[in-house]
Design a protein around this motif. Structure first.
Motif, PDB file in Angstrom:
ATOM      1  N   GLU A 141      -3.762  -1.223  -5.078  1.00 51.56           N
ATOM      2  CA  GLU A 141      -5.209  -1.152  -5.303  1.00 51.56           C
ATOM      3  C   GLU A 141      -5.796  -2.545  -5.529  1.00 51.56           C
ATOM      4  O   GLU A 141      -6.910  -2.839  -5.071  1.00 51.56           O
TER       5      GLU A 141
ATOM      6  N   LEU B  40      -6.122  -4.012  -2.121  1.00 51.88           N
ATOM      7  CA  LEU B  40      -7.281  -3.477  -1.398  1.00 51.88           C
ATOM      8  C   LEU B  40      -8.573  -4.153  -1.854  1.00 51.88           C
ATOM      9  O   LEU B  40      -9.462  -4.451  -1.044  1.00 51.88           O
ATOM     10  N   ARG B  41      -8.677  -4.428  -3.152  1.00 51.30           N
ATOM     11  CA  ARG B  41      -9.857  -5.149  -3.641  1.00 51.30           C
ATOM     12  C   ARG B  41      -9.870  -6.574  -3.108  1.00 51.30           C
ATOM     13  O   ARG B  41     -10.923  -7.107  -2.724  1.00 51.30           O
TER      14      ARG B  41
ATOM     15  N   ARG C 201       1.295   1.396  -7.043  1.00 49.60           N
ATOM     16  CA  ARG C 201      -0.079   1.752  -6.669  1.00 49.60           C
ATOM     17  C   ARG C 201      -1.094   0.770  -7.269  1.00 49.60           C
ATOM     18  O   ARG C 201      -2.072   0.387  -6.617  1.00 49.60           O
ATOM     19  N   GLN C 202      -0.881   0.365  -8.515  1.00 53.09           N
ATOM     20  CA  GLN C 202      -1.811  -0.571  -9.147  1.00 53.09           C
ATOM     21  C   GLN C 202      -1.867  -1.895  -8.386  1.00 53.09           C
ATOM     22  O   GLN C 202      -2.934  -2.488  -8.217  1.00 53.09           O
TER      23      GLN C 202
ATOM     24  N   GLY D 260     -11.822  -1.595  -0.385  1.00 52.77           N
ATOM     25  CA  GLY D 260     -11.958  -0.473  -1.307  1.00 52.77           C
ATOM     26  C   GLY D 260     -13.013   0.516  -0.839  1.00 52.77           C
ATOM     27  O   GLY D 260     -13.677   0.323   0.177  1.00 52.77           O
TER      28      GLY D 260
ATOM     29  N   THR E 210      -8.244   4.694  -0.020  1.00 58.01           N
ATOM     30  CA  THR E 210      -7.796   5.020  -1.374  1.00 58.01           C
ATOM     31  C   THR E 210      -6.277   5.144  -1.405  1.00 58.01           C
ATOM     32  O   THR E 210      -5.615   5.252  -0.374  1.00 58.01           O
ATOM     33  N   ALA E 211      -5.733   5.122  -2.617  1.00 59.12           N
ATOM     34  CA  ALA E 211      -4.284   5.208  -2.797  1.00 59.12           C
ATOM     35  C   ALA E 211      -3.953   6.278  -3.823  1.00 59.12           C
ATOM     36  O   ALA E 211      -4.747   6.562  -4.729  1.00 59.12           O
TER      37      ALA E 211
END
Length: 354
Positions: free
Chosen positions: A132, A135-136, A128-129, A141, A145-146
């Motif tokens: 994310e 996504l950035r 997930r990290q 973002g 969301t995750a």
């Protein structure tokens, strides 16, 4: 709860609950079956032409309330056409990091991800990290969301008192996840422990070209029940992989649940899933040395990197750990409640209802 549908746009061939019982099956597909069956959900596969219970070919259905797209966001446009009233989730099982091929898949559908308010489901916090961060990187973002939902293991998996063969190691995974290095490491171990043997299984979606090596038994693709039987009797699951970081590591969770420790590297989600330092080895030095040796060695000298690595002591940590485990220091393991199917299914219900 409104009707739930899992949509698989990537599977090589259709599968269902019976497939999991009868034949070799990849970890992602096995996970889809377990979760969908636990939720009483429908599963649609892009290449299915005939229904099999709740496993169906693609067809428009405005009554579907929630759709979970498996792995590939490029299917979102088709999903929107087929299930126009559904809330959409994207279930990622693969490694995604900024700039990677799968990150570019995501980036190519950034507009759809935002328009559909897609919630991305990851299989570990480690994965997930990275998602994310991706996504950035793609500036998606905010609305996209995750969250994390672990992959499940069957509630019934637990140690059963099966006698252990301390001479036996198992590698039960796709061969591209470090099998070549595993065979080199095992050969080095066997030079110092001649009675060791290695059993190699395969989920069936990637082939390995060679079926001969000293002390190695190649089982080929096998159903999970057979794989679990091999794990129960092994000293450990020997998985010195640093080639493809596991986003979850189903083989880790299942091995520990069956009472068998894993010997692997701190790579991907290994430390998150295993949570036992005795089963984890560092990766940086081994990876740099071995990959450097391979890069400097022409294909016709394939054995040279293994000999040089052994001479440099690259395999010594494996030997010391296995020798200790054979001498009575083998870790005691059991099922982790975080990964129980009942707990994972409940987490899915919470996310789908949220």
């Amino acid at each position: 709860m409104s009707s739930i549908l899992f949509f698989d746009p990537l599977c090589a061939r259709p599968y269902d609950t019976d497939t999991l019982r009868r034949q070799a099956m990849g970890g992602t597909e096995a996970t889809v079956v377990r979760v969908a069956d636990a939720l009483g959900a429908t599963v649609v596969q892009h290449n299915r032409t005939e229904p099999s219970g709740r496993y169906l070919p693609p067809a428009r259905d405005p009554g579907v309330g929630s759709v979970i797209v498996n792995r590939d966001s490029r299917a979102l446009a088709q999903v929107r056409r087929l299930y126009p009233n559904a809330r959409v989730f994207l279930w990622l099982h693969d490694r995604v990091r900024p700039g990677s091929r799968r990150a570019r898949w995501l980036a190519s559908t950034a507009g759809l991800l935002r328009d559909l308010d897609v919630r991305i489901v990851c299989v570990s916090d480690t994965q997930r990290q990275a998602v994310e961060a991706t996504l950035r990187w793609m500036k998606a973002g905010g609305r996209v969301t995750a969250c994390t939902i672990y992959n499940p293991i069957d509630d019934g998996l637990c140690p059963d008192g099966t006698p252990i063969d301390e001479r036996k190691l198992v590698f039960l995974s796709s061969p591209n996840k470090g099998l070549k290095f595993t065979l080199d490491a095992f050969d080095a171990l066997r030079r110092r422990m001649p009675d060791l043997r290695l059993v190699v299984g395969n989920p069936g979606y990637k082939e390995y070209g060679s079926g001969r090596a000293r002390g190695v038994e190649f089982l080929g693709p096998q159903p999970q029940q057979r794989m679990h039987a091999e794990v129960r009797t092994a000293l450990c699951t020997f998985f010195p992989n640093f080639v493809i970081p596991e986003t979850f590591g189903l083989v880790f969770a299942e091995s520990n649940a069956l009472g068998t420790p894993v010997l692997t590297h701190d790579c991907g989600a290994a430390r998150e899933v295993i949570a036992d330092e005795r089963q984890i080895l560092p990766v940086t030095a081994a990876k740099r040395v071995y990959e450097g040796l391979l890069g400097a060695c022409p294909p016709r000298c394939r054995a040279a990197p293994a000999r040089l690595a052994a001479a440099m002591g690259l395999f010594d940590d494996y030997f010391e750990r296995i020798r200790a485990w054979r001498s009575g220091q083998r870790p005691v393991t059991g099922p982790d409640p975080r990964f129980r199917l009942s707990a994972v299914a409940q987490r899915w219900r919470e996310v789908l209802a949220g």
